[in-house]
Design an enzyme around this catalytic site. Structure first.
Site, short mmCIF file in Angstrom:
data_model
loop_
_atom_site.label_atom_id
_atom_site.label_comp_id
_atom_site.label_asym_id
_atom_site.label_seq_id
_atom_site.Cartn_x
_atom_site.Cartn_y
_atom_site.Cartn_z
N GLY C 56 142.18 80.78 -40.70
CA GLY C 56 142.63 80.40 -42.03
C GLY C 56 144.13 80.51 -42.15
O GLY C 56 144.78 81.26 -41.43
N HIS C 59 148.18 83.62 -43.50
CA HIS C 59 148.51 84.79 -42.68
C HIS C 59 149.84 84.61 -41.95
O HIS C 59 150.16 85.39 -41.06
CB HIS C 59 147.43 85.03 -41.64
CG HIS C 59 146.05 85.12 -42.19
ND1 HIS C 59 145.72 86.04 -43.15
CD2 HIS C 59 144.93 84.39 -41.96
CE1 HIS C 59 144.43 85.89 -43.47
NE2 HIS C 59 143.93 84.88 -42.76
N LYS C 107 139.67 85.52 -34.06
CA LYS C 107 139.48 86.72 -34.89
C LYS C 107 138.03 86.73 -35.38
O LYS C 107 137.47 85.69 -35.75
CB LYS C 107 140.43 86.69 -36.10
CG LYS C 107 141.90 86.61 -35.71
CD LYS C 107 142.84 86.95 -36.85
CE LYS C 107 142.76 86.01 -38.05
NZ LYS C 107 142.91 84.58 -37.75
N ASP C 112 135.10 81.51 -38.48
CA ASP C 112 135.91 81.25 -37.30
C ASP C 112 135.05 81.24 -36.04
O ASP C 112 135.17 80.35 -35.19
CB ASP C 112 137.01 82.32 -37.15
CG ASP C 112 138.10 82.18 -38.20
OD1 ASP C 112 138.00 81.27 -39.05
OD2 ASP C 112 139.06 82.96 -38.18
N HIS C 220 142.16 89.10 -46.24
CA HIS C 220 141.76 87.96 -47.07
C HIS C 220 141.69 88.33 -48.54
O HIS C 220 140.96 87.72 -49.30
CB HIS C 220 140.41 87.41 -46.60
CG HIS C 220 140.48 86.85 -45.22
ND1 HIS C 220 140.15 87.59 -44.11
CD2 HIS C 220 140.91 85.66 -44.76
CE1 HIS C 220 140.33 86.85 -43.02
NE2 HIS C 220 140.80 85.69 -43.38
#
Ligand SMILES: Nc1ncnc2c1ncn2[C@@H]1O[C@H](COP(=O)(O)OP(=O)(O)O)[C@@H](O)[C@H]1O
Ligand SMILES: Nc1ncnc2c1ncn2[C@@H]1O[C@H](COP(=O)(O)OP(=O)(O)O)[C@@H](O)[C@H]1O
Ligand SMILES: [Mg+2]
Ligand SMILES: [Mg+2]
Ligand SMILES: [Mg+2]
Ligand SMILES: [Mg+2]
Lengths: 205, 332, 332, 205
Positions: C56, C59, C107, C112, C220
């Site tokens: 995502g 980050h 990760k 993911d 998150h």
């Protein structure tokens, strides 16, 4: 001959420190009216550091001023710190290598001192700063040299001139420093930096 | 206890961070504790002009993060948002002087100017040239005898160019002249979306109503020159970039260095998107980007917001920009 | 309009930032628009193992900021806090494969893992090895069949080591084995001092009462495992470091990589001061720091807070760590 | 011979898209009860992309499923996207190069499809997921092969089995996916992923 020997200079400076310590509240209050209220703390912090630096047996007449100067330059809290540091530095330089301060040496120190502060702060007489006390004191000392006045009495004349100069700032609207932001609101009370200068000369005798 | 901060005694924060910096850059930086300054610990080319800067802390990575090969020889940190003292600056100046003189890169603030000036005066025999950085267009009020424009993000470019020239072996007046050329051709405009919170405090340095942007802020948590309504990022970025480009008198065919700088807590996603808009605005003016930096280089603690800096570029400056640099915060 | 954010349409933020990234890294990175991935545009050594990561957005600098010589060959960004799609990952995998295979650094998050797994399955002839990064001690709940520990800041070290090994010419299984050695010897613990605010939102993802710290957060914006009272930084850092060192079973004489990572808006001053405390805590255990990173490398938008990562180091890994790297966010 | 030719497969898939479009509200509501309420949007976004990809004259029986699969894998909104993408991929692979779907090919596709989804999602029958509709449909098709049932009728049997499987999820407490967070609160309504699978088979005829 009643020139000021190193020990006398040290006593003078120590009395000055005591006077400032006693008046820290009033000085802070003055800076609160015209600035940000840290003047008293700034002074006391630098001066307490100076105390730790004094040699009980100063090597020459300038030595106590040298400690004072370094303490202000090392601390530098606010605008007044480095300016006082450079002002006292001229006193240190004038007395460097001399066994005592004569009226002439004092006049040199005061003249060079106010010139340095004016240059660094770009302030003139009448701008409501410490210069308003430094300049008349320097003038008084210069006159004392002309008139062959001995050092102790010359310093009393300088103190009177400095106090008058400090008092005059009560009716000045500031053009330099933080006080320039508050304008008329500071009227009626003197500039704390100028008051400190008067206290310095008044501590001489 | 302060909100959203990782602090012990706020008074100790700067010293603790300097200790951490030294530990994290072992062999590259040394922290001289008293008087406090950070100096290169790598194999520094001997007999080069020294390049020194400093100022209040809270702007990290500025200046300590730029000490190293190709940039600063030393940096002198003050307390948070307060000038370092003349004695610190003097000690650092002596430490970096090889006899070829030292350039002082000074952001234009009364306290910094005063202390750097004094340091130069009391440094006696050392030849010192001062480069004043005054890029902040928000303070371009042309008041006679006023303090003039503040120094902000352009200082990074001045340090990079002076550092490169000194590393090449240029002499004191050449290094200083290059620094002045960068500073003189640099303008910055900044905005805040949220004020910063001083270490140990629990409320921000000023309040912003919902829907308001503080336009024309500096890097010390002070208010800006006016409030404007929140708008899409592209409009806000245009409001920053336009006046800067106008003031520099940029014309079709000109080339610029661009610095899109985050003020602390604005995310890299936002800064990158802002940079994209800056390039579009410059494209529309026929101005090309010679080189760019996009990131948080000159922060105001955790302020949210950004600044846009444009600097007129020429071939010589681009060459110096491209010279290698190895510091904690900038390396190529 | 969202508070303290520089955004246009929040849906467009990631794309605009990728455009800005490409523009700001001209000649070094290329953004493939559809399917979206960021790939090295420099002179890549031919016939090396590809190293790919993704996840995502929000980050940053992870992962796009780590694409370049000595680290990632490409990064695949999803929407903010959402996995990239299998098709994106597949396309990037094909783009970086030279025939020697591709390492996927993933990760550990359900989305993911699902999309990287699918990408590996549909990439047909390409040999793929997956390195799962699951360093977050806060999620070490040992629930049978649960999702396992989350992947957080240790991913930077995994990418660095895999990238270095691939650059040296190591084969697929060697690169993957090194990545797994790093991941398997890494643990992280994080805390939040203020939640993050999603693009376009005006309130943070959770509320923290004054005087509270959210302990054991992820990246998150989710809540942590418990609230603890605000305390001096040194105590909070000890609360992070202790369990991590214990879980790794560190003994006197061991050496570690340390990552003190900012989650977004925690200032570099605070991170450096925190690093100083980590070194003291390790000193007290007789554990030495082999290498370290102190900065905001794996952020959770503008969350205030930090994480401490420890990774057991050995001579081989230190050598790979020291290999040169040239990316937007990490260069030496 | 009533195997499904490419054109018939395309019509099937198009009817499926229409059914989902019609029921987006209900599906969203189901996901709101047991998950995060984005299931309907996730489906519609992927399916609208699929529409743009369809060739009006599919090359083989698998081609429409190939477009469908890619659309889901490209979109990937949430957990269902990649899983449906991989499920439909098995239908595409089964039909690849074939002029029509026989019952046997459909059974292969459904068997491989549910195996892939189970492997990727680590879900078993009874976990309250799409698998609860996929598995009985695959079993029904396998039986239809044994019984030599033609494709169209085999798909009706698969639809009945999928619907029964979907209905059964109403009384299951979830162990996988977001629904596992809400536990008993989701009881009484079926799993949206399983319902979508039933709708898919029901769209065949
Ligand atoms: N430009 C200047 N030149 C000379 N003296 C100045 C100047 N600006 C301020 N001062 C002196 O400094 C004093 C204030 O000192 P201080 O409170 O330490 O500094 P700050 O204003 O930075 O808080 C004033 O009372 C004034 O005498
Ligand atoms: N592990 C799993 N295996 C198979 N299917 C699953 C799994 N987890 C969830 N699902 C299916 O996905 C559906 C939810 O999809 P969607 O709303 O798109 O995903 P998300 O839960 O990520 O929002 C559920 O109704 C269920 O059928
Ligand atoms: Mg003051
Ligand atoms: Mg002050
Ligand atoms: Mg959902
Ligand atoms: Mg979802």
């Amino acid at each position: 001959m009643n020139d000021l020997e190193p020990q006398a200079v040290l006593s003078w400076v120590e009395r000055f420190i005591t006077r400032i310590d006693d008046q820290v509240q009033e000085l802070t209050e003055l800076d609160r009216r015209s600035g940000d209220g840290d003047f008293g703390t700034n002074m006391v912090t630098a001066l307490s550091r100076a105390k730790a630096k004094f040699s009980p047996a100063p090597a020459d007449a300038g030595a106590p001023f040298s400690s004072l100067s370094t303490a202000f330059l090392e601390h530098s809290g606010g605008t007044s710190g480095p300016l006082f540091g450079m002002w006292f530095r001229e006193f240190a330089l004038a007395g460097e290598g001399s066994p005592a301060f004569s009226t002439a040496l004092l006049a040199d120190a005061a003249r060079n001192g106010v010139a340095t502060v004016r240059r660094l702060g770009s302030a003139s007489v009448g701008d409501r700063t410490m210069v308003d006390a430094m300049a008349p004191a320097a003038d008084a000392l210069a006159e004392a040299v002309e008139d062959d006045v001995p050092a102790a009495r010359a310093l009393r004349l300088a103190a009177e001139a400095a106090r008058a100069g400090a008092d005059s700032t009560s009716s000045i609207i500031a053009r330099r420093g933080r006080a320039s932001y508050v304008g008329e609101a500071a009227l009626g009370a003197p500039d704390p930096g100028a008051v400190a200068v008067a206290l310095f000369f008044e501590s001489a005798g | 206890m302060a909100a959203h901060q990782l602090v012990n005694d706020p008074q100790e924060l700067v010293g603790e961070a300097l200790e951490g910096l030294e530990l994290s850059q072992r062999g590259r930086l040394r922290w001289n504790r008293d008087p406090s300054f950070v100096i290169r610990a790598d194999d520094r080319r001997p007999y080069k002009v020294g390049v020194l800067s400093g100022g209040g802390s809270g702007h990290e990575p500025l200046h300590t993060g730029f000490v190293g090969y190709g940039m600063l020889d030393a940096a002198v940190p003050g307390a948070v948002f307060a000038s370092p003292t003349a004695i610190q600056i003097q000690a650092a100046t002596e430490a970096v002087d090889d006899g070829r003189g030292v350039v002082h890169v000074v952001k234009n603030y009364t306290g910094d100017v005063l202390n750097f000036t004094i340091a130069a005066e009391i440094s006696g025999a050392i030849r010192i040239e001062t480069v004043l950085v005054d890029d902040d267009l928000a303070t371009d009020t042309s008041v006679e005898g006023g303090p003039g424009r503040r120094g902000t993000a352009a200082v990074v470019a001045v340090e990079k160019i002076c550092g490169a020239a000194a590393e090449r072996g240029a002499d004191l007046s050449t290094v200083a002249a290059l620094g002045r050329r960068v500073a003189g051709n640099a303008r910055t405009m900044s905005l805040a979306l949220r004020a910063c919170t001083h270490p140990g405090q629990s409320v921000p340095s000023f309040d912003l109503e919902v829907g308001q942007v503080e336009f024309g802020v500096g890097i010390h948590g002070e208010r800006g020159v006016r409030k404007i309504p929140v708008a899409p990022a592209d409009e806000l970025v245009a409001a920053l970039t336009g006046p800067v480009a106008d003031d520099l008198g940029l014309n079709r065919g000109d080339a610029v260095f661009v610095i899109v700088n985050g003020l602390g807590s604005t995310h890299q996603l936002e800064l990158l998107a802002a940079y994209r808009q800056v390039t579009r605005l410059l494209d529309a003016r026929g101005v090309t980007v010679a080189r760019q930096l996009v990131g948080s280089y000159v922060t105001a603690l955790d302020m949210a917001g950004c600044s846009v800096t444009l600097i007129r570029a020429d071939e010589e400056l681009v060459g110096l920009w491209d010279d290698p640099v190895r510091t904690a915060a900038l390396t190529w």
